[in-house]
Design an enzyme around this catalytic site. Structure first.
Site, PDB file in Angstrom:
ATOM      1  CG  ASP A 176      -0.916   2.239   5.269  1.00  0.00           C
ATOM      2  OD1 ASP A 176      -2.057   2.095   5.751  1.00  0.00           O
ATOM      3  OD2 ASP A 176      -0.411   3.351   5.033  1.00  0.00           O
ATOM      4  CG  HIS A 195      -7.551   0.532   6.121  1.00  0.00           C
ATOM      5  ND1 HIS A 195      -6.391   0.007   5.622  1.00  0.00           N
ATOM      6  CD2 HIS A 195      -7.195   1.636   6.821  1.00  0.00           C
ATOM      7  CE1 HIS A 195      -5.369   0.765   5.990  1.00  0.00           C
ATOM      8  NE2 HIS A 195      -5.827   1.755   6.730  1.00  0.00           N
ATOM      9  CG  ASP A 224      -4.585   3.705   9.122  1.00  0.00           C
ATOM     10  OD1 ASP A 224      -4.242   4.744   9.715  1.00  0.00           O
ATOM     11  OD2 ASP A 224      -4.647   3.627   7.886  1.00  0.00           O
ATOM     12  CB  SER A 226       4.848   5.208   3.952  1.00  0.00           C
ATOM     13  OG  SER A 226       4.188   4.573   2.872  1.00  0.00           O
ATOM     14  CB  SER A 260      -1.699  -8.857  -1.356  1.00  0.00           C
ATOM     15  OG  SER A 260      -1.071  -7.859  -0.582  1.00  0.00           O
ATOM     16  N   GLY A 262       0.818  -1.199   0.000  1.00  0.00           N
ATOM     17  CA  GLY A 262       0.000   0.000   0.000  1.00  0.00           C
ATOM     18  C   GLY A 262       0.853   1.250   0.000  1.00  0.00           C
ATOM     19  N   GLY A 292      -6.332   2.575  -5.908  1.00  0.00           N
ATOM     20  CA  GLY A 292      -6.984   3.098  -4.714  1.00  0.00           C
ATOM     21  C   GLY A 292      -7.683   2.024  -3.913  1.00  0.00           C
TER      22      GLY A 292
END
Length: 205
Positions: free
Chosen positions: A136, A139, A165, A47, A119, A41, A70
């Protein structure tokens, strides 16, 4: 102060607090002697830059995994949708152009390897042991579980698994990353090292 950190890092789109970013840099630096870093992510690369600067210091590599379409919360009509990242020509979110520009500006083209996939596809034939995995991605519970199941066991013993998160209180944020964090912590395979704001940090036993 992190050497090489772009002066405009705070303008890069992303959801990473400064203390979380500093922790990523620190734990990446600590774990890179064990193997490269894989990030799940990347979004627009904020990051990734912190991880990449740690890897550049050691002549190592960051694999930045993201399909760049996204997550659920980035889609039109959702709370974190950014119209600037919507590509009318494909009728969908596309963060890859922004990601590549930010990585190039940071001087990390020779350190960061973009993996443009989900993934499950990227993990299908993955063989490289990893010193650190940073999760990340999506979610939703299904997405968070998939990321964990695909990548956690590629972390070598003594390596680091970080999950972003992580909110024990449902009023503060979504619960899927927290559920996955608890699963990892209670698995007997990882021990909790620290929590920095919403960044959970575990070490592989």
């Amino acid at each position: 102060m992190i050497p090489g950190l772009p002066a405009d890092i705070d303008t890069i789109k992303g959801f990473l607090a400064e203390d979380e970013a500093q922790a990523l840099y620190h734990y990446a630096g600590e774990s890179l002697p064990l193997g490269p870093v894989l990030e799940v992510g990347s979004y627009c690369g904020k990051s990734t830059i912190y991880l990449g600067l740690a890897a550049k210091d050691q002549g190592s590599t960051v694999f930045a995994l993201d399909h760049h379409r996204g997550s659920e919360e980035h889609q039109p009509g959702e709370i974190f949708h950014d119209p600037d990242l919507y590509d009318d020509s494909t009728d969908g979110v596309d963060t890859f152009r922004e990601f590549r520009r930010n990585i190039r500006k940071a001087g990390l083209d020779d350190t960061v390897v973009p993996v443009v996939a989900g993934s499950a596809l990227a993990a299908r034939h993955w063989q490289t042991p990893l010193g650190m995995v940073f999760i990340d991605g999506g979610h939703s519970l299904a997405a968070a579980l998939e990321d964990y199941r695909c990548w956690a066991m590629h972390v070598v013993r003594g390596g680091i698994l970080t999950i972003h998160d992580v909110y024990p209180d449902a009023h503060e944020g979504g619960q899927a990353p927290w559920a996955v964090y608890q699963m990892a912590r209670d698995s007997g395979l990882f021990e909790e090292v620290a929590r920095v704001r919403s960044l959970g940090i575990l070490r592989r036993l």
